[in-house]
Scaffold this motif. Structure first.
Motif, PDB file in Angstrom:
ATOM      1  N   PRO A   1       0.830  -1.224   0.000  1.00 46.30           N
ATOM      2  CA  PRO A   1       0.000   0.000   0.000  1.00 46.30           C
ATOM      3  C   PRO A   1       0.859   1.266   0.000  1.00 46.30           C
ATOM      4  O   PRO A   1       0.483   2.277  -0.598  1.00 46.30           O
ATOM      5  N   TYR A   2       1.996   1.198   0.680  1.00 39.93           N
ATOM      6  CA  TYR A   2       2.871   2.377   0.730  1.00 39.93           C
ATOM      7  C   TYR A   2       3.449   2.674  -0.646  1.00 39.93           C
ATOM      8  O   TYR A   2       3.477   3.819  -1.102  1.00 39.93           O
ATOM      9  N   ARG A   3       3.863   1.633  -1.328  1.00 39.27           N
ATOM     10  CA  ARG A   3       4.407   1.818  -2.685  1.00 39.27           C
ATOM     11  C   ARG A   3       3.362   2.442  -3.600  1.00 39.27           C
ATOM     12  O   ARG A   3       3.664   3.280  -4.442  1.00 39.27           O
ATOM     13  N   ARG A   4       2.122   2.016  -3.412  1.00 36.10           N
ATOM     14  CA  ARG A   4       1.058   2.537  -4.271  1.00 36.10           C
ATOM     15  C   ARG A   4       0.936   4.059  -4.079  1.00 36.10           C
ATOM     16  O   ARG A   4       0.769   4.807  -5.034  1.00 36.10           O
ATOM     17  N   ILE A   5       1.037   4.492  -2.839  1.00 38.71           N
ATOM     18  CA  ILE A   5       0.949   5.934  -2.550  1.00 38.71           C
ATOM     19  C   ILE A   5       2.133   6.669  -3.193  1.00 38.71           C
ATOM     20  O   ILE A   5       1.971   7.702  -3.839  1.00 38.71           O
ATOM     21  N   ILE A   6       3.322   6.116  -3.026  1.00 38.47           N
ATOM     22  CA  ILE A   6       4.513   6.773  -3.596  1.00 38.47           C
ATOM     23  C   ILE A   6       4.346   6.894  -5.119  1.00 38.47           C
ATOM     24  O   ILE A   6       4.640   7.937  -5.715  1.00 38.47           O
ATOM     25  N   GLU A   7       3.844   5.828  -5.718  1.00 38.84           N
ATOM     26  CA  GLU A   7       3.699   5.856  -7.191  1.00 38.84           C
ATOM     27  C   GLU A   7       2.664   6.885  -7.626  1.00 38.84           C
ATOM     28  O   GLU A   7       2.823   7.538  -8.653  1.00 38.84           O
ATOM     29  N   GLN A   8       1.599   7.050  -6.815  1.00 44.86           N
ATOM     30  CA  GLN A   8       0.607   8.075  -7.166  1.00 44.86           C
ATOM     31  C   GLN A   8       1.238   9.461  -7.149  1.00 44.86           C
ATOM     32  O   GLN A   8       0.967  10.286  -8.010  1.00 44.86           O
ATOM     33  N   VAL A   9       2.068   9.704  -6.152  1.00 47.10           N
ATOM     34  CA  VAL A   9       2.706  11.021  -6.053  1.00 47.10           C
ATOM     35  C   VAL A   9       3.752  11.195  -7.158  1.00 47.10           C
ATOM     36  O   VAL A   9       3.944  12.283  -7.700  1.00 47.10           O
ATOM     37  N   MET A  10       4.385  10.095  -7.513  1.00 47.95           N
ATOM     38  CA  MET A  10       5.413  10.143  -8.560  1.00 47.95           C
ATOM     39  C   MET A  10       4.838  10.651  -9.897  1.00 47.95           C
ATOM     40  O   MET A  10       5.542  11.257 -10.696  1.00 47.95           O
ATOM     41  N   ARG A  11       3.564  10.431 -10.103  1.00 49.33           N
ATOM     42  CA  ARG A  11       2.922  10.908 -11.332  1.00 49.33           C
ATOM     43  C   ARG A  11       2.946  12.431 -11.442  1.00 49.33           C
ATOM     44  O   ARG A  11       2.777  12.983 -12.515  1.00 49.33           O
ATOM     45  N   PHE A  12       3.110  13.090 -10.280  1.00 47.79           N
ATOM     46  CA  PHE A  12       3.174  14.561 -10.294  1.00 47.79           C
ATOM     47  C   PHE A  12       4.607  15.076 -10.455  1.00 47.79           C
ATOM     48  O   PHE A  12       4.827  16.276 -10.556  1.00 47.79           O
ATOM     49  N   VAL A  13       5.565  14.173 -10.399  1.00 48.76           N
ATOM     50  CA  VAL A  13       6.974  14.602 -10.471  1.00 48.76           C
ATOM     51  C   VAL A  13       7.376  14.698 -11.943  1.00 48.76           C
ATOM     52  O   VAL A  13       7.296  13.703 -12.665  1.00 48.76           O
ATOM     53  N   PRO A  14       7.776  15.884 -12.404  1.00 49.32           N
ATOM     54  CA  PRO A  14       8.113  16.030 -13.819  1.00 49.32           C
ATOM     55  C   PRO A  14       9.181  15.035 -14.250  1.00 49.32           C
ATOM     56  O   PRO A  14      10.063  14.676 -13.468  1.00 49.32           O
ATOM     57  N   LYS A  15       9.070  14.647 -15.496  1.00 49.31           N
ATOM     58  CA  LYS A  15      10.008  13.648 -16.003  1.00 49.31           C
ATOM     59  C   LYS A  15      11.296  14.327 -16.436  1.00 49.31           C
ATOM     60  O   LYS A  15      11.271  15.356 -17.114  1.00 49.31           O
ATOM     61  N   THR A  16      12.369  13.739 -16.035  1.00 49.13           N
ATOM     62  CA  THR A  16      13.671  14.248 -16.451  1.00 49.13           C
ATOM     63  C   THR A  16      14.629  13.064 -16.507  1.00 49.13           C
ATOM     64  O   THR A  16      14.348  12.022 -15.929  1.00 49.13           O
ATOM     65  N   ARG A  17      15.747  13.246 -17.228  1.00 49.17           N
ATOM     66  CA  ARG A  17      16.669  12.118 -17.361  1.00 49.17           C
ATOM     67  C   ARG A  17      17.613  12.061 -16.170  1.00 49.17           C
ATOM     68  O   ARG A  17      18.202  13.077 -15.783  1.00 49.17           O
ATOM     69  N   ILE A  18      17.731  10.889 -15.597  1.00 48.89           N
ATOM     70  CA  ILE A  18      18.639  10.736 -14.450  1.00 48.89           C
ATOM     71  C   ILE A  18      19.694   9.695 -14.802  1.00 48.89           C
ATOM     72  O   ILE A  18      19.369   8.601 -15.274  1.00 48.89           O
ATOM     73  N   ASP A  19      20.939  10.077 -14.586  1.00 51.43           N
ATOM     74  CA  ASP A  19      22.053   9.186 -14.890  1.00 51.43           C
ATOM     75  C   ASP A  19      22.361   8.349 -13.636  1.00 51.43           C
ATOM     76  O   ASP A  19      22.857   8.880 -12.628  1.00 51.43           O
ATOM     77  N   ILE A  20      22.045   7.070 -13.702  1.00 50.56           N
ATOM     78  CA  ILE A  20      22.150   6.234 -12.493  1.00 50.56           C
ATOM     79  C   ILE A  20      23.595   6.138 -11.983  1.00 50.56           C
ATOM     80  O   ILE A  20      23.843   6.155 -10.776  1.00 50.56           O
ATOM     81  N   ASP A  21      24.564   6.083 -12.892  1.00 45.96           N
ATOM     82  CA  ASP A  21      25.960   5.972 -12.428  1.00 45.96           C
ATOM     83  C   ASP A  21      26.384   7.229 -11.685  1.00 45.96           C
ATOM     84  O   ASP A  21      27.041   7.156 -10.645  1.00 45.96           O
ATOM     85  N   LYS A  22      25.971   8.363 -12.232  1.00 47.09           N
ATOM     86  CA  LYS A  22      26.314   9.617 -11.552  1.00 47.09           C
ATOM     87  C   LYS A  22      25.630   9.688 -10.180  1.00 47.09           C
ATOM     88  O   LYS A  22      26.218  10.153  -9.213  1.00 47.09           O
ATOM     89  N   ALA A  23      24.380   9.234 -10.137  1.00 46.70           N
ATOM     90  CA  ALA A  23      23.646   9.292  -8.862  1.00 46.70           C
ATOM     91  C   ALA A  23      24.305   8.381  -7.823  1.00 46.70           C
ATOM     92  O   ALA A  23      24.497   8.775  -6.672  1.00 46.70           O
ATOM     93  N   LEU A  24      24.713   7.174  -8.248  1.00 48.76           N
ATOM     94  CA  LEU A  24      25.360   6.253  -7.305  1.00 48.76           C
ATOM     95  C   LEU A  24      26.714   6.795  -6.866  1.00 48.76           C
ATOM     96  O   LEU A  24      27.081   6.688  -5.692  1.00 48.76           O
ATOM     97  N   ALA A  25      27.435   7.409  -7.797  1.00 44.15           N
ATOM     98  CA  ALA A  25      28.735   7.990  -7.437  1.00 44.15           C
ATOM     99  C   ALA A  25      28.530   9.116  -6.418  1.00 44.15           C
ATOM    100  O   ALA A  25      29.270   9.221  -5.427  1.00 44.15           O
ATOM    101  N   ALA A  26      27.510   9.926  -6.637  1.00 42.52           N
ATOM    102  CA  ALA A  26      27.246  11.029  -5.705  1.00 42.52           C
ATOM    103  C   ALA A  26      26.866  10.496  -4.328  1.00 42.52           C
ATOM    104  O   ALA A  26      27.220  11.077  -3.304  1.00 42.52           O
ATOM    105  N   MET A  27      26.180   9.347  -4.289  1.00 44.64           N
ATOM    106  CA  MET A  27      25.824   8.768  -2.989  1.00 44.64           C
ATOM    107  C   MET A  27      27.065   8.373  -2.209  1.00 44.64           C
ATOM    108  O   MET A  27      27.116   8.515  -1.000  1.00 44.64           O
ATOM    109  N   SER A  28      28.094   7.882  -2.891  1.00 46.37           N
ATOM    110  CA  SER A  28      29.272   7.483  -2.115  1.00 46.37           C
ATOM    111  C   SER A  28      30.108   8.682  -1.682  1.00 46.37           C
ATOM    112  O   SER A  28      30.778   8.627  -0.662  1.00 46.37           O
ATOM    113  N   VAL A  29      30.004   9.799  -2.402  1.00 46.35           N
ATOM    114  CA  VAL A  29      30.677  11.023  -1.936  1.00 46.35           C
ATOM    115  C   VAL A  29      29.989  11.496  -0.665  1.00 46.35           C
ATOM    116  O   VAL A  29      30.619  11.823   0.345  1.00 46.35           O
TER     117      VAL A  29
END
Ligand code: NAD
Ligand code: ZN
Length: 376
Positions: A293-321
């Motif tokens: 049920p929690y995932r369902r709520i998150i996904e409903q809200v995600m529909r309001f989040v504008p679409k943009t391209r996210i580079d997963i490698d860059k995001a993971l690298a930033a997490m380790s910094v």
């Protein structure tokens, strides 16, 4: 009108929530209004909309006020902007018995709070948060600060306000994107609290009217009460307060990978929350079914989040910094079920990658479906 208390002994303070709450400003002041000199700092986007009502509320009680307007946006959380605030206060011979008021979103309360904390070693201050994100998060808990070129919020101080006054009327003019950003943090609290907060968020989303004041009143109240209680238990962020980072390890990585452009922090938190539920389901087999049920709520809200391209490698690298800055181990807040957060530090890098991949996959298919493009 409701009041939530942040219990910190002699530094306890009320969070006053309701439509028309701005009228309570003078009563919330720590001293007799006619004895108060108040320095009021406004966000530039908020000033034309609300300075009259704020000033009327102050002058009606004979509070002397001088005002200052800060440019909107993250660039106001800088040493230069703070410098202009110090000049304004010190040129007018501010004294430790004066009062500082911040009127705006998290940007204004962060920088103004930091200036209040450091001018003459601390001047009392209060906040009139005007964004949903600041009502439920930034205005509560006394974390103040500015950014440095090496990272966000790296210079700061803990300095609790004397009050927080949340006037829900102010949210009427907030762009949908900024409401959704606040909603990201509210959905975070729903994961941390579990029922009945989950059902409340579900009902709000079903109503389909994001500006619904009655629903917002309940959501702000429950979120503020939850954050206030965590802050009361761990004011200086040495333990329990870390649960407030649910979804944030991923969100910071995503934001950092995009140079903090394109997505609002609260929007990135929505992606981070989905990744955190993915990771939780990998960590505990039983979590997956509890988190449906929690995932369902998150996904409903995600529909309001504008679409943009996210580079997963860059995001993971930033997490380790980010990790190196906080501690040597990567810590995640995971949910064994809604309402049961755990701080986990033995997550494998592969599980983290897979979880972010899965979340981004969902985002690619449903992100932006309900987004308006009227925001900034
Ligand atoms: N101190 C903390 O604990 C804490 C927690 C979370 C976030 N933050 C900080 O908060 C900041 C983000 O805050 P934010 O999301 O409130 O954004 P913000 O302060 O940048 O405000 C967003 C925009 O909304 C506009 N706005 C504000 N109120 C409005 C209103 N009522 N009507 C119309 N427009 C309005 C502003 O002009 C601005 O353009 C970040 O810098 C983040 O680091 C701090
Ligand atoms: Zn956040």
């Amino acid at each position: 009108m409701t009041t939530v208390k942040v219990k910190l002994g002699i530094r306890s303070y009320p969070i006053i929530i309701g439509t028309g709450a701005v009228k309570r400003l003078a009563r919330a002041m720590p001293r007799r209004p006619s004895h108060i000199r108040c320095f009021t700092f406004f966000d530039a986007g908020v000033y034309p909309l609300y300075h009259t009502i704020v000033n009327r509320s102050l002058s009606g009680k004979r509070i002397q006020s001088s005002e200052f307007v800060l440019p909107s946006g993250e660039q106001s959380k800088s040493a230069e902007a703070a410098g202009a605030l110090y000049d304004f206060l010190l040129d007018q011979q501010v004294s430790r018995s004066d009062f500082i008021l911040a009127v705006g979103g998290g940007v204004v309360s962060d920088v103004v709070g930091y200036v209040a904390a450091t001018t003459m070693r601390g001047i009392h201050w209060g906040i009139l948060p005007t964004t949903l994100l600041s009502m439920v998060d930034a205005a509560i808990g006394g974390k103040t600060g500015i950014n440095h070129r090496s990272g966000k919020n790296l210079i700061g101080a803990f300095w609790q306000p004397r009050f927080v006054v949340c006037d829900l009327d102010f949210l009427r003019t907030l762009a949908q994107r900024d409401l959704v950003a606040g909603l990201g943090e509210i959905v975070k609290y729903a994961g941390l609290i579990g029922e009945p907060m989950l059902s409340l968020v579900q009902r709000y989303l079903e109503k389909g009217e994001l500006h619904d004041e009655n629903m917002l009143q309940s959501l702000v109240q429950k979120s503020a009460a939850f954050k206030g209680a965590i802050v009361a238990a761990d004011e200086h962020d040495n333990g329990r307060r870390a649960v407030l980072n649910l979804g944030h390890t991923f969100a910071h990585g995503v934001e950092h990978s995009m140079g903090y452009a394109e997505l609002r922090h609260g929007e990135a938190v929505v992606l981070g929350l989905l990744a955190a539920t993915e990771l939780s389901s990998r960590y505990w087999k039983s979590a997956a079914k509890y988190l449906v049920p929690y995932r369902r709520i998150i996904e409903q809200v995600m529909r309001f989040v504008p679409k943009t391209r996210i580079d997963i490698d860059k995001a993971l690298a930033a997490m380790s910094v980010d990790k190196k800055r906080v501690s040597q181990v990567q810590r995640f807040v995971l949910l064994s079920r809604p309402g049961s957060p755990h701080i986990i530090s033995d997550v494998s890098p592969n599980a983290a990658r897979k979880s972010l991949e899965a979340a981004l996959h969902t985002y690619e298919s449903i992100g932006g479906v309900n987004a308006t493009h009227s925001g900034r």
